[in-house]
Design an enzyme around this catalytic site. Structure first.
Site, mmCIF file in Angstrom:
data_model
loop_
_atom_site.group_PDB
_atom_site.id
_atom_site.type_symbol
_atom_site.label_atom_id
_atom_site.label_comp_id
_atom_site.label_asym_id
_atom_site.label_seq_id
_atom_site.Cartn_x
_atom_site.Cartn_y
_atom_site.Cartn_z
ATOM 1 N N GLY A 1 0.647 -1.394 0.257
ATOM 2 C CA GLY A 1 0.407 0.163 0.135
ATOM 3 C C GLY A 1 0.765 0.943 -0.254
ATOM 4 O O GLY A 1 0.969 1.832 -1.028
ATOM 5 N N HIS A 2 2.038 0.867 0.473
ATOM 6 C CA HIS A 2 2.448 2.820 0.784
ATOM 7 C C HIS A 2 3.576 2.551 -0.718
ATOM 8 O O HIS A 2 3.954 3.863 -1.122
ATOM 9 C CB HIS A 2 3.986 2.395 1.772
ATOM 10 N N SER B 1 -0.228 -1.940 8.071
ATOM 11 C CA SER B 1 1.126 -1.840 9.356
ATOM 12 C C SER B 1 0.047 -3.082 10.241
ATOM 13 O O SER B 1 1.584 -3.621 10.623
ATOM 14 C CB SER B 1 2.045 -0.632 9.492
#
Ligand code: PAF
Length: 290
Positions: free
Chosen positions: A32-33, A193
């Protein structure tokens, strides 16, 4: 790729950059990051990623101490992704009056009233802490009048994204906010996370949250406007499957206010705990107005 720990060095490196794309993170990076980094790369020549677990946005009973800190692995991923600068400051660098115990940050951003609803109803002070650290980061990064200055935030944190847009608007900050789509596991579970906290059994069922939200979206798109009934049904269903739902709420995706008859761009947001892990998710979508 440079790894920088101090504000002075960061400023020196950014002084002559013509365009800057910034991705703020708390580390423990996942796909996602990396998607946000890709967006930043398309927008600017110099991509800066910050990695800082911000104490000011954690409540007393939250997971600040245990939050995964994986700087070396994060830097490897960012190097492979083509980021140019990683800014990984210490707490003292970001909070100059930190005395080893207290941040002593006596000035802060007061977020808009929506910060006390949804996630903010149970995470008191969270969005004030987010807005304050983002203001600090922006002031360290967007100071040289580069021709293009963007910051990329994920839509998984939809309420955060909304509050950051308000921050930029209300303080006339010289940065454009770009939203990145939520990346999902094959099961549909939103990447986070905090997914690392889940046991294998919990991970196997965690997509129920997303599946439930999808059911609400379909019902609304088929004309059902009894939002609160739909939310209550899903709350009961998930609680019956071992979740502890914090909230499920359908809102205007534009204002985050309760839906009115004229709204067509909506978002259904949820937060729920699976064991000790608090997960959030949302879907924004278009529905017929009345
Ligand atoms: O979304 C996050 O990871 C954090 O809230 C942010 C924006 C990096 C601020 O600490």
């Amino acid at each position: 790729m440079q790894i920088i720990h101090t504000a002075a060095e960061l400023r020196a490196q950014l002084k002559s950059q013509a365009s800057i794309g910034f991705v703020p993170t708390m580390g423990n990076l996942h796909a996602g990051h990396m998607h946000l980094v890709e967006i930043a790369k398309q927008q600017a020549q110099c991509v800066v990623v910050s990695i800082f677990v911000n104490p000011l946005q954690f409540g007393a009973n939250e997971d600040l101490a245990g939050y995964p800190r994986t700087l070396d692995a994060d830097c490897e991923k960012l190097k492979a992704a083509g980021a140019h600068i990683v800014f990984a400051p210490s707490v003292a660098e970001m909070y100059p009056d930190f005395d080893g115990h207290n941040l002593n940050q006596s000035m802060s951003i007061t977020p808009p009233p929506i910060a006390h609803e949804l996630c903010g109803a149970s995470r008191h002070g969270h969005f004030g802490g987010v807005a304050t650290v983002v203001m600090k980061l922006f002031s360290l990064i967007f100071f040289n009048g580069a021709s293009r200055q963007v910051a990329v935030f994920g839509k998984k944190d939809f309420q955060q994204l909304f509050i950051i847009k308000e921050l930029v608007k209300q303080f006339n900050l010289p940065v454009e906010i770009i939203a990145g789509e939520t990346m999902r596991e094959p099961s549909g579970l939103a990447m986070s996370s905090r997914n690392g906290y889940l046991t294998p059994e919990q991970r196997a069922t965690a997509a129920q949250l997303q599946q439930g939200l999808q059911k609400i979206v379909s019902a609304i798109q088929q004309g059902n406007k009894r939002y609160s009934d739909l939310e209550q049904q899903l709350t009961q269903e998930l609680n019956g499957k071992g979740w502890a739902v914090d909230y499920i709420s359908t809102r205007s995706a534009v204002s985050l206010a309760p839906v009115t008859a004229n709204d067509t761009h909506l978002v259904v947001l949820a937060a729920a705990k699976l064991g000790n892990t608090r997960l959030i998710d949302n879907i924004d979508f278009f529905a017929p107005g009345s």
